[in-house]
Design an enzyme around this catalytic site. Structure first.
Site, PDB file in Angstrom:
ATOM      1  N   SER A   1       0.836  -1.189   0.000  1.00 56.45           N
ATOM      2  CA  SER A   1       0.000   0.000   0.000  1.00 56.45           C
ATOM      3  C   SER A   1       0.883   1.255   0.000  1.00 56.45           C
ATOM      4  CB  SER A   1      -0.958  -0.048   1.196  1.00 56.45           C
ATOM      5  OG  SER A   1      -1.988   0.889   1.071  1.00 56.45           O
TER       6      SER A   1
ATOM      7  N   ASP B   1      -8.791  -4.306  -6.677  1.00 49.11           N
ATOM      8  CA  ASP B   1      -8.082  -3.363  -5.805  1.00 49.11           C
ATOM      9  C   ASP B   1      -7.889  -2.058  -6.565  1.00 49.11           C
ATOM     10  OD1 ASP B   1      -6.584  -1.957  -4.026  1.00 49.11           O
ATOM     11  OD2 ASP B   1      -5.037  -3.489  -3.753  1.00 49.11           O
TER      12      ASP B   1
ATOM     13  N   HIS C   1      -8.108  -4.942  -1.346  1.00 49.34           N
ATOM     14  CA  HIS C   1      -6.861  -4.345  -0.851  1.00 49.34           C
ATOM     15  C   HIS C   1      -6.380  -5.012   0.436  1.00 49.34           C
ATOM     16  CE1 HIS C   1      -3.759  -1.321  -0.853  1.00 49.34           C
ATOM     17  NE2 HIS C   1      -4.083  -0.897   0.360  1.00 49.34           N
TER      18      HIS C   1
END
Length: 213
Positions: free
Chosen positions: A127, A182, A195
């Site tokens: 991320s 995602d 995610h």
């Protein structure tokens, strides 16, 4: 713009609250490069937003553990911390993270290369941590980059912006893992269930890194 930022931060905070961190994972620090001796392999990882500890609470410690299982006694794991605090707001900066985080990651790669010139460096990010890796690795010297054998990025918030690669770094050394659905991989900061699914991809990510050693 302020309303969009507030809504995005509220959504991220709600998802974090719905995904509690296990105690045993929270206690993993991953400061083995700084505090320990040199190993054959050094794994440097940048965690995702709001994750605790040096390696985070999901794919970071899991990837470290798999690497240690596959290369017993040969792997040191180092998280990008404590200067990198993995705050939510930094996701909205132009590079998807802040300069303090980028500088800390760069310094860890440079430390690995100078302290342990014979170590093989592998790296990862999740991320916002993927954005940290994009910015840090792309600005390293060619000498340090050559010592990096492979990089895995999960739920890469810079995937679309950087054309599916880390700038100024070989694509064959990079594996970007983006789950179907995602949306952060498509250039947004909209968080979906996809995610949060990357723990399933850890074995594949570790295989890639081991294969580059």
């Amino acid at each position: 713009m302020k309303l969009q930022l507030h809504l995005a931060l509220s959504l991220l905070a709600a998802i974090v609250a719905a995904n509690p961190i296990r105690l045993d994972q929270r206690q993993i620090t991953g400061n083995e490069l700084r505090d320990g001796s040199c190993h054959d392999v050094t794994f440097i990882f940048a965690r995702g937003s709001t994750e605790l500890g040096y390696l985070g609470s999901t794919v970071g410690p899991a990837t470290c553990n798999v690497l240690k299982l596959r290369k017993p006694g040969q792997v040191a794991c180092q998280g990008v911390a404590p200067a990198y605090i993995a705050d939510l707001a930094s996701n909205f900066l132009p590079q998807g993270t802040n300069q303090i985080a980028i500088n800390e990651a760069k310094s860890l790669f440079e430390l690995a290369a100078s302290k342990c010139p014979n170590t093989k460096i592998v790296a990862g990010g999740y991320s916002q941590g993927a954005a940290v890796m994009h910015a840090a690795i792309s600005t390293l010297s060619s000498t340090v980059q050559d010592q990096i054998k492979g990089v895995v990025l999960f739920g890469d918030t810079r995937n679309k912006q950087d054309g599916g690669r880390i700038p100024n770094f070989p694509t064959d050394k990079t594996k970007i893992i983006c789950a179907f659905g995602d949306l952060v991989c498509e250039g947004t900061l909209v968080i979906t269930a996809a995610h949060l699914s990357y723990i399933d991809d850890v074995p594949d990510a570790a295989d890639f890194l081991v294969g580059k050693l």
